[in-house]
Design a protein around this motif. Sequence first.
Motif: not given
Length: 493
Positions: A188, A191, A299, A302
């Motif tokens: 995580a 990004p 994200t 996710e």
Amino acid sequence: MLFRKIFNHFSLIKFSIRTFSHTSRLYTKEFIDRHIQSLINDNEFASMSSALLHIRSAGHRVYIIQPSMKFKARGRQSTTAQLQLSESIALIETLNKWRVVGHGIYTLKTSGSQRYLYGKGNVEKITNEVHECQATAVFVSIDRLSLIQIDGLSEKFRVPVYDRYSIVLQIFKNHAQSGAAKLQVALAEIPLLRYRKNDSELFKDREQNLRAEVAKLEQHRKLLKKRRLSIDIPTVAVVGYTNAGKTSLIKALTKDASLQPKNQLFATLDVTTYAGVLPNALNVLYVDTVGFIADIPTTLIEAFRATLNDAIDAHLIIHVCDISHPDYVVQYKTVIQTLRELDIPSSKLESIITVFNKYDLLNQQTSDEQDNNEDEEEEKIFSQKSIPDINIKNNNRLYISCKTNQGLNQLTDILQKKLMIASDRITCVYRILQGGQYYQVLVNDDICTIENMIVDEHDPQFIHLKCLFSKTAYAKFQAHYSGASKYQISNDS
């Protein structure tokens, strides 16, 4: 390259996998993975990450900018900037050695896309307050700032600037205990770091390696799921907004004294499983999951899909909502929206059991009359707290208190009925000879769950066994012991 290649040395890391035990709780077994430790414990990469995100061992003195939207987004109409600020303060205070030294609510008249987020007057006012309280960092409590805004605001305030993504991620990093959780947090983080460096290729190798390990984690999760299916134990996923009381509910349902719920945001990051027994003697696994929160990029959630899939795969979902929280409507909607984004089937969403926890904290007058009209009182509270667009069927909505145990018997009753249907259980009653062949098979071979046994009132040599079968186990029993049918006196399928 700013960090070394990561495949020079491999070592072992262990992370806990809960397995079923016939006691009221689960014990821990170790699962060895050969490729995680060097990824997670890369000191050079960790130093670079801390430098990029300005993380200090001494923590930060934080000034919070709480944006107040002139036009609220759909689903946020019931909240206020003050409630949002309270959550922002709680986020900062969750971080060790970080503390809030100042805050302010500032209205955003536009979409917040301009370089300094606000106009010149507000920026100057905030700058003065940041310097007056001697803040070492500023937290702008929106999901994600643009790179231009981070650079612009950092230049104006002359301190590091954080958004919700970076703060929540830092909390995740601090709270991750197992190799699995640390692995997913590391994924995580990619990004965010790539975004901060504005370089799409810089972390490509690390991301590929992390994704490969997450894929292995997913495969291992599937093996655990296969094992659960083989021992045929129904599962219940407990989901909810962070700090709504998920772990407290599991403790109340399992009577597991070793569980120690924390009054802390994101106290649970690892998806852990605990065993309980329903009143009808049916074993059940309760899955504790990572909490959700509003206004963070998808994200971040996710990255935890591998473990959140346990919620998707469960027979039933219990959604715990803190009814004592003034912003619980938004919290409720955040969880439901997140579940939808995880592609949970609509049929499973419709069957969710919603429990409004911490009912004891509501400032309600109690009397014998109110106790006798509980349903009427609940409808009154539900109406007073104004959630007209939450459509929850009455039999899927309960008011509970894990502290006082209010409503837990009713929850257990509903859970038992729904789980019998969701897990395809069949109830059969047999009148059989005590100690005979069928008695031995049904009682001792774990082919079914014995809900109760009653001595026959006409002939004490015989006993009535109320058995709970899965459809698969029932079919196998019928195939191996076809003669048992003549002793069956009822079948509720």
